[in-house]
Design an enzyme around this catalytic site. Structure first.
Site, PDB file in Angstrom:
ATOM      1  N   CYS B  87       0.836  -1.202   0.000  1.00 43.03           N
ATOM      2  CA  CYS B  87       0.000   0.000   0.000  1.00 43.03           C
ATOM      3  C   CYS B  87       0.878   1.264   0.000  1.00 43.03           C
ATOM      4  CB  CYS B  87      -0.975  -0.040   1.188  1.00 43.03           C
ATOM      5  SG  CYS B  87      -2.321   1.147   1.030  1.00 43.03           S
ATOM      6  N   HIS B 195      -3.554  -5.477   1.207  1.00 43.40           N
ATOM      7  CA  HIS B 195      -2.880  -5.686   2.486  1.00 43.40           C
ATOM      8  C   HIS B 195      -2.900  -7.163   2.870  1.00 43.40           C
ATOM      9  CE1 HIS B 195      -2.400  -1.507   4.044  1.00 43.40           C
ATOM     10  NE2 HIS B 195      -3.394  -1.248   3.210  1.00 43.40           N
ATOM     11  N   GLU B 197      -1.384  -8.591   5.238  1.00 40.16           N
ATOM     12  CA  GLU B 197      -1.410  -8.764   6.700  1.00 40.16           C
ATOM     13  C   GLU B 197      -2.819  -8.655   7.268  1.00 40.16           C
ATOM     14  OE1 GLU B 197      -0.585  -6.070   5.157  1.00 40.16           O
ATOM     15  OE2 GLU B 197      -1.165  -4.287   6.283  1.00 40.16           O
TER      16      GLU B 197
END
Lengths: 84, 231
Positions: B87, B195, B197
């Site tokens: 990002c 993302h 994560e």
């Protein structure tokens, strides 16, 4: 050392989407500006430069614009120099 | 030993702890690296996480690019170590010229925050190594400036060289050629807007991000040993 004021205008390159400009333009008829078109949004910067002469001041401002103020992938810039 | 991953923190970064947690979940060791550090020590891989480095002043990544740590990140990239930008981290890597192109404002001037479906296009990156092209993964996006752009000849080159690593199945932001992630010529520097994560637990709606981060860690482990490099 002489001091100059530099003006840098950064504009999006042709072909790069300008959603801000497009949004402003879409609002214009409702605001009473039906004759206005071709709106492009950009950024402007002004700063002081110490330099021996105007050519050197322009060189410094252009280097700063190229390295930092504009991203050449998306943007182009123009520089103006005025003695203070 | 498990690979040690440096997670870079600029003023305004806000995804660093999520990245550390996801990496540790996969058995890696992770260390936060402040942007003023110049020496990355014995780190095996670098993640530049999401957020708003320096408040996105000027352009996302434009100021962060000049941080002291970026010299060390560039050195690691040049040495072939895995470097991942997520990002805002992707934006930083493009501004630093470690990846080509740029991220412009989303189509329609809309902030997008939602789950997206990604398709693995190429396995020649440290993030997708060993993954089957065509594999679909659910990973969320959360950005305003994620609309990837580059001159047509650069896009052609990325595609021809297998450096478009992930595409959106349904383009959320106007990104050129549905690009969600790209890599460097060597495949070791990767940037993506989604993302991984945040797709690391069933509680978050998906664990598919771990597939990508797992590949990154395997790549980091492989780059530790000459045997791994030659395979």
């Amino acid at each position: 050392m002489p001091v100059y004021e530099a003006f840098v205008e950064v504009q999006l390159r042709a072909g790069i989407a300008d959603p801000q400009g497009a949004t402003i333009e879409r609002a214009l008829p409702a605001l009473g500006f039906p004759t206005v078109g071709g709106v492009r949004a950009g950024k402007s910067f002004r700063f002081r430069v110490e330099a021996a002469d105007e050519v050197q001041a322009r060189g410094t401002a252009e280097a700063l614009a190229d390295r930092l103020l504009a991203n050449p992938v998306m943007e182009r810039f123009s520089v103006g120099i005025v003695p203070l | 030993m498990a690979p040690l991953v440096g997670v870079v923190v600029f003023p305004g970064t806000n995804c660093e702890h999520d990245v550390v947690e996801a990496l540790e979940l996969l058995g890696a060791r992770a260390r936060l690296v402040w942007h003023a550090e110049r020496d990355l020590g014995d780190i095996d891989a670098v993640v530049v996480p999401g957020g708003f480095a320096h408040g996105d002043a000027l352009r996302p990544g434009a100021i962060a690019r000049f941080a002291p740590v970026m010299g060390a990140v560039a050195d690691m990239a040049a040495a072939g170590a895995p470097v991942l930008g997520i990002c805002n981290g992707f934006q930083v890597l493009t501004e630093a010229h470690l990846l080509p192109g740029a991220l412009q404002k989303n189509r329609g001037l809309s902030f997008v925050c939602r789950m997206t479906e990604l398709e693995v296009v190429s396995e020649r990156s440290v993030l997708t190594a060993g993954l089957q092209p065509g594999l679909r993964l659910a990973v969320p996006v959360n950005h305003f400036e994620g609309n990837y752009t580059a001159p047509p000849e650069v896009l052609d080159q990325l595609e021809a060289e297998g450096r478009v690593v992930l595409r959106y199945v349904a383009n959320p932001n106007g990104s050129a050629r549905d690009i969600a992630g790209i890599c460097s010529p060597g495949g070791n520097v990767v940037g993506l807007m989604p993302h991984p994560e945040r797709a690391s637990s069933e509680l978050l709606g998906s664990t598919d991000g771990l597939v990508l981060l797992g590949a990154l860690l395997r790549s980091a482990g492989a780059s530790l040993s000459p045997a791994g490099l030659s395979s």
